[in-house]
Design a protein around this motif. Sequence first.
Motif, PDB file in Angstrom:
ATOM      1  N   ARG A  13       0.813  -0.999  -0.015  1.00 50.68           N
ATOM      2  CA  ARG A  13      -0.034   0.106  -0.046  1.00 50.68           C
ATOM      3  C   ARG A  13       0.901   1.130   0.015  1.00 50.68           C
ATOM      4  O   ARG A  13       1.775   1.399   0.701  1.00 50.68           O
ATOM      5  N   VAL A  71       2.645   3.664 -10.871  1.00 51.84           N
ATOM      6  CA  VAL A  71       1.427   3.268 -11.645  1.00 51.84           C
ATOM      7  C   VAL A  71       1.806   2.069 -12.523  1.00 51.84           C
ATOM      8  O   VAL A  71       1.231   0.825 -12.478  1.00 51.84           O
ATOM      9  N   ASN A  72       2.764   2.207 -13.365  1.00 45.13           N
ATOM     10  CA  ASN A  72       3.327   1.117 -14.170  1.00 45.13           C
ATOM     11  C   ASN A  72       4.318   0.310 -13.689  1.00 45.13           C
ATOM     12  O   ASN A  72       4.841  -0.770 -14.237  1.00 45.13           O
ATOM     13  N   HIS A  88       3.348  -5.111  -8.024  1.00 45.83           N
ATOM     14  CA  HIS A  88       1.742  -4.569  -8.200  1.00 45.83           C
ATOM     15  C   HIS A  88       1.573  -3.683  -6.857  1.00 45.83           C
ATOM     16  O   HIS A  88       1.098  -4.493  -5.940  1.00 45.83           O
ATOM     17  N   GLU A  90      -0.693  -1.220  -4.529  1.00 43.15           N
ATOM     18  CA  GLU A  90      -2.089  -0.690  -4.051  1.00 43.15           C
ATOM     19  C   GLU A  90      -1.796   0.792  -3.918  1.00 43.15           C
ATOM     20  O   GLU A  90      -1.612   1.203  -2.953  1.00 43.15           O
ATOM     21  N   TRP A  91      -1.825   1.658  -4.734  1.00 39.39           N
ATOM     22  CA  TRP A  91      -1.512   2.879  -4.772  1.00 39.39           C
ATOM     23  C   TRP A  91      -2.963   3.764  -4.902  1.00 39.39           C
ATOM     24  O   TRP A  91      -3.882   3.596  -5.471  1.00 39.39           O
ATOM     25  N   THR A  92      -2.445   4.956  -4.193  1.00 43.00           N
ATOM     26  CA  THR A  92      -3.342   6.124  -4.570  1.00 43.00           C
ATOM     27  C   THR A  92      -2.427   7.286  -4.754  1.00 43.00           C
ATOM     28  O   THR A  92      -1.471   7.487  -3.799  1.00 43.00           O
ATOM     29  N   ASP A 112     -11.562  13.215  -8.955  1.00 40.22           N
ATOM     30  CA  ASP A 112     -10.714  12.615  -9.919  1.00 40.22           C
ATOM     31  C   ASP A 112     -10.697  13.098 -11.172  1.00 40.22           C
ATOM     32  O   ASP A 112     -10.384  12.611 -12.071  1.00 40.22           O
ATOM     33  N   ILE A 139      -7.906   2.839  -4.012  1.00 34.67           N
ATOM     34  CA  ILE A 139      -6.727   2.147  -4.784  1.00 34.67           C
ATOM     35  C   ILE A 139      -6.632   2.135  -6.217  1.00 34.67           C
ATOM     36  O   ILE A 139      -7.961   1.876  -6.780  1.00 34.67           O
ATOM     37  N   GLY A 140      -5.643   2.522  -6.846  1.00 35.39           N
ATOM     38  CA  GLY A 140      -5.605   2.714  -8.366  1.00 35.39           C
ATOM     39  C   GLY A 140      -6.132   3.693  -8.714  1.00 35.39           C
ATOM     40  O   GLY A 140      -6.540   3.936  -9.897  1.00 35.39           O
ATOM     41  N   LYS A 141      -6.225   4.840  -7.940  1.00 35.12           N
ATOM     42  CA  LYS A 141      -6.877   6.307  -8.478  1.00 35.12           C
ATOM     43  C   LYS A 141      -6.130   7.439  -8.069  1.00 35.12           C
ATOM     44  O   LYS A 141      -5.260   7.245  -7.317  1.00 35.12           O
ATOM     45  N   TRP A 142      -6.244   8.610  -9.060  1.00 36.46           N
ATOM     46  CA  TRP A 142      -5.554   9.897  -8.233  1.00 36.46           C
ATOM     47  C   TRP A 142      -6.428  10.679  -8.335  1.00 36.46           C
ATOM     48  O   TRP A 142      -7.839  10.725  -8.855  1.00 36.46           O
TER      49      TRP A 142
END
Length: 152
Positions: A13, A71-72, A88, A90-92, A112, A139-142
């Motif tokens: 995370r 992200v990548n 992989h 779990e990013w924000t 967003d 998670i998975g969003k900016w």
Amino acid sequence: MIVLAMKRESVSRLVLVTSHGSGTSKHQLDWSTWAAINVNQIKYLCGGSGPGGCVCWSVLAQYTAQEQVVVNGSIPQDIVAPSSEQSHLEWTIIRPGFLTDDHATGTYLASDQHVFGGSIACADVVDCAIKALEDGMDIGKWFSVAYSARVS
């Protein structure tokens, strides 16, 4: 390096705070806003030395590169040997407007959508990051965060 350490320690995370104008929001800045964010880097670029006459990248280019790594999972080859295994996370990603030293209000806009301008207290950015960690829905969003701003 942080992403590599997270992988080594099995931590997945991550909440990354960059800036409005980085990543996919880069086209939302006008010239004067870009210059205000990058004023110190502009000084270096105009009078700097080093490869290509530059001392450093713009701060927004650095933030964008950080976002790409998170992200990548694309860690530059000069830092680590190529691997078929990508981390992989779990990013924000939180992209605040102009930061202030004011007290937290808890009344900020987190969207967003691309946010144009606006300011926000550092304490409210921390509040936003803690909420992102606690609820896990981001998670998975900016998100762009600011007090008052136009949203596209």
